[in-house]
Design a protein around this motif. Structure first.
Motif, short mmCIF file in Angstrom:
data_model
loop_
_atom_site.label_atom_id
_atom_site.label_comp_id
_atom_site.label_asym_id
_atom_site.label_seq_id
_atom_site.Cartn_x
_atom_site.Cartn_y
_atom_site.Cartn_z
N GLU A 546 4.70 -2.90 -8.58
CA GLU A 546 5.25 -3.43 -7.33
C GLU A 546 6.10 -2.35 -6.68
O GLU A 546 7.09 -1.88 -7.26
CB GLU A 546 6.10 -4.68 -7.63
CG GLU A 546 5.24 -5.83 -8.13
CD GLU A 546 6.06 -6.96 -8.72
OE1 GLU A 546 6.11 -8.04 -8.08
OE2 GLU A 546 6.64 -6.77 -9.80
N LEU A 547 5.68 -1.94 -5.50
CA LEU A 547 6.32 -0.82 -4.82
C LEU A 547 7.00 -1.29 -3.54
O LEU A 547 6.39 -1.98 -2.72
CB LEU A 547 5.27 0.25 -4.48
CG LEU A 547 4.46 0.81 -5.66
CD1 LEU A 547 3.35 1.72 -5.17
CD2 LEU A 547 5.35 1.56 -6.65
N LEU A 548 8.27 -0.92 -3.40
CA LEU A 548 9.02 -1.18 -2.17
C LEU A 548 9.15 0.16 -1.46
O LEU A 548 10.00 0.99 -1.83
CB LEU A 548 10.39 -1.75 -2.51
CG LEU A 548 10.40 -3.18 -3.08
CD1 LEU A 548 11.61 -3.40 -3.99
CD2 LEU A 548 10.40 -4.21 -1.95
N VAL A 549 8.28 0.41 -0.50
CA VAL A 549 8.23 1.71 0.18
C VAL A 549 8.47 1.48 1.66
O VAL A 549 7.62 0.94 2.37
CB VAL A 549 6.88 2.42 -0.04
CG1 VAL A 549 6.92 3.82 0.57
CG2 VAL A 549 6.53 2.50 -1.52
N ARG A 550 9.65 1.88 2.14
CA ARG A 550 9.99 1.61 3.54
C ARG A 550 9.09 2.35 4.52
O ARG A 550 8.62 1.79 5.50
CB ARG A 550 11.45 2.01 3.83
CG ARG A 550 11.79 1.97 5.32
CD ARG A 550 13.23 2.30 5.58
NE ARG A 550 13.65 3.56 5.04
CZ ARG A 550 13.57 4.74 5.69
NH1 ARG A 550 13.06 4.80 6.90
NH2 ARG A 550 13.99 5.85 5.12
N GLY A 551 8.87 3.64 4.29
CA GLY A 551 8.19 4.48 5.28
C GLY A 551 6.75 4.81 4.93
O GLY A 551 5.89 3.94 4.85
N ILE A 552 6.49 6.10 4.72
CA ILE A 552 5.13 6.58 4.47
C ILE A 552 4.66 6.14 3.09
O ILE A 552 5.38 6.30 2.10
CB ILE A 552 5.09 8.13 4.54
CG1 ILE A 552 5.60 8.63 5.89
CG2 ILE A 552 3.70 8.65 4.26
CD1 ILE A 552 5.98 10.11 5.87
#
Length: 667
Positions: A546-552
């Protein structure tokens, strides 16, 4: 992978999203916040300003870099399979799509503002009484600072700085003539004629062009803005003085190669002239139907005193354990602070107390983006003046903060601080503070390690994590890191911390490869192909990722047999998600970091990865991750094709929840 299934090539370009197109999708999410009716009206306007500010920087750096590659004849595709030329084509197309949406959104917001008694007029729309006020303002304040420029055989086209805002005038005489009027930055972009009644500065100027070019027949006019390449390339091995080299680079930045022309109005002849003078192609020209330079809406947001149309001001929670002296609070226990929900003041107070404390012998700190009027810089200066050993690692190459950092560096040097400009060839991006204190005849180190900058202003709006500790092993590790930054860089022997470019990436890969249950990783950007491949392999092993990646994010989730166990969420809202937190459930390990999972963070920067071992602090970070994963109000879910969708039910806003949660969860 089951028996008999063909082996998948995890390096296949089809498995990656292009970095630049992913960034444009991020800026689309910023635009969505301007479109979101649940946001207060002036906050929606502010998101338009953020959208355009972001876009300017994107063109100045990323698009400029691709253009340089094309000019140099580089056709090598990136790991997603697109050549520089193909990327530029796709960027141009997607940017135009976004701008169409932005034009529509901005017009809708203007209508809504009118209903609230806030009018942003063109000159023609002004009632007669306001026209008189605008004319008076022009005569008294605008006209004296304007510099009309002729463009003809004897007056060559001027060299316009990057992001400068101008009016171009086409005139008919014996021969065709042009005139230019640079719009002055010293005057407010939105001229307030009466309370809540504004007119665009350029609109007032345009309606007085005959006074600027008397006895000329004006055929047409247009407003335009030029964006130039702003990347400063420093040959550090050839530079005698890094500070001087960067100062020279800053002067050159204003006049780099043009990469984009934005224009509103004007004839084809005018556009043709600008194209020729700036040596730009059709793909580089953006014809706008709304005012240019809407990044200036920031100033309008600040000008308008309507708290009812802004987010309710939030006062960060001050944890009670810091109500005693900070050294006392940290002597026997470590602490995790979650900003901006928890106050950044304890970090400022720690440095201020250290400056005054006679038992403090030395202070060492990295400074990447500090901001204006920094109390931290003042405290470091005071400590040096009081005879303490103070070292500041000032990163002069922090993009768009170079000028500010040069000013701080000079001030600190004048006050007796040892100023070091980092490591040649690397940016010092790690956020480290170490205070050496004499206690009971021994030396004790107090350490702050952060995911965000030592900037008291951005700490109010950036979501970051601070780790404060007097742990001896971590203290020794931080001491060694400072020694290699300020001396000659070599791989230091560290017990708990990992650093780039030495072993941070290897540790991240090892943690991913050894995980058998679940990975939760929160960061700003995920780009590195090797890390993405490791995550694909984890998914193939059945690990829940589970990844919380705001941008790219260049990883494609949800691909059968490769990434069906991976979910990617981006949260864009009131606060800018900036923390880097990593949890590996099977190994029960939690880390914070200054580094995103990008090649530049792994190879071209000095970064830190820090284990959080205290059980209560680990639980706090795990809970932060779990709460964010539940977000439905501001979360967007990445699809395999690179687009993002929103949850159908938008009933849980993690950022709003954290404002209450920190008061209940104080450690």
């Amino acid at each position: 992978m089951g028996e008999g299934k063909p082996k998948v090539d995890l390096k296949s370009p089809k498995l990656y999203i292009n970095r630049e197109l992913s960034w444009l999708e991020f800026n689309r999410r910023v635009l969505e916040e301007a479109q979101d009716k649940t946001n207060p009206l002036l906050e929606r306007l502010k998101f338009i300003a953020i959208f355009f500010t972001n876009l300017d920087e994107f063109f100045m750096i990323r698009v400029a870099g691709l253009k340089k590659m094309v000019s140099a004849g580089i056709n090598k595709p990136s790991f997603d399979g697109l050549t520089p030329k193909e990327q530029l084509k796709k960027i141009s197309r997607k940017t135009r799509e976004l701008l169409k949406e932005t034009e529509k959104t901005y017009k809708e917001l203007l209508t809504l503002l009118k209903k609230e008694g806030i009018h942003i007029y063109t000159y023609r729309e002004l009632p007669s009484r306001l026209k008189k006020k605008a004319d008076k303002y022009f005569k008294e304040f605008i006209f004296p600072v304007l510099t009309p420029l002729a463009v003809d055989l004897t007056h060559p086209f001027p060299h316009l700085p990057s992001l400068s805002f101008n009016i171009i005038v086409e005139m008919i005489g014996e021969e065709l003539r042009f005139g230019l009027v640079p719009i002055p930055k010293v005057l407010p972009r939105f001229v307030e004629l009466e309370e809540g009644k504004f007119v665009y500065l350029e609109e007032v100027i345009v309606n007085h062009l005959k006074e600027l070019f008397p006895q000329q027949e004006i055929r047409s006019y247009a407003t335009f803005k030029v964006t130039r390449d702003a990347d400063i390339v420093i040959q550090e091995d050839e530079a005698d003085d890094l500070l001087e080299a960067i100062e020279k680079g800053l002067r050159n930045r204003k006049f780099g190669e043009p990469v984009r022309l934005e224009i509103n109005g004007g004839s084809e002849l005018t556009i043709s002239l600008l194209k020729d003078e700036l040596e730009l192609g059709e793909d580089d020209i953006y014809r706008m139907r709304i005012p240019l330079k809407l990044s200036d809406l920031w100033s309008l947001y600040k000008q308008v005193d309507r708290p009812d149309l802004k987010f309710t001001p939030y006062v960060p929670y001050y944890p009670p354990q810091f109500e005693v002296e900070v050294f006392t609070a940290l002597k026997n226990s470590s602490s995790i602070l979650f900003h901006p929900y928890e106050s950044f003041d304890p970090i400022v107070e720690l440095i201020e107390e250290a400056a005054e404390d006679p038992n403090v012998l030395a202070i060492k700190q990295t400074l990447y983006r500090v901001g204006r009027n920094s109390p931290i810089v003042e405290a470091l200066s005071k400590a040096a003046q009081k005879g303490k050993e103070v070292t500041a690692v000032v990163e002069l190459k922090a993009r768009f903060d170079e000028e500010s950092n040069i000013v701080w560096a000079r001030k600190l040097e004048e006050d007796g601080v040892h100023v070091v400009y980092g490591v040649p060839g690397l940016k010092t991006h790690g956020k480290l503070l170490m205070i050496v204190r004499k206690e009971e005849g021994k030396i004790k180190r107090y350490v702050h390690i952060g995911t965000g900058n030592y900037n008291v202003e951005t700490a109010k709006v950036y979501s970051d994590v601070s780790y404060l500790t007097s742990d001896e092993t971590i203290g020794r590790d931080v001491s060694r890191i400072f020694n290699v930054i300020t001396g000659y860089f070599h791989p230091p022997e560290l017990k708990k911390l990992y650093i780039s470019p030495v072993n941070l990436k290897e540790k991240v890969l090892s943690l991913i490869e050894n995980e058998r249950e679940r990975i939760v990783a929160k960061m700003n950007s995920l780009v590195d192909p090797e890390v993405i491949q490791a995550l694909y392999r984890a998914s193939q092993r059945g690990v829940k990722v589970e990844l919380l990646v705001r941008g790219i994010c260049c990883l494609r989730p949800g691909i059968e047999g490769i990434s069906e166990n991976i979910k990617v969420i981006s949260i864009v809202g009131k606060y800018l998600e900036h923390a880097r937190i990593f949890f590996f459930q099977g190994q029960d390990e939690v880390y914070i970091s200054s580094a995103d999972w990008m090649p530049r963070n792994f190879h071209r920067r000095v970064e830190t990865l820090t284990p959080i071992e205290e059980p209560k602090l680990k639980e706090k970070l795990k809970e932060i991750l779990e709460i964010q994963l539940k977000d439905t109000a501001k979360a967007r879910i990445l699809q395999p094709d690179g687009t993002y969708t929103r949850p159908k039910k938008r009933d849980f806003n993690s950022q709003e929840y954290f404002e209450r949660w920190v008061r209940e969860y104080s450690l």
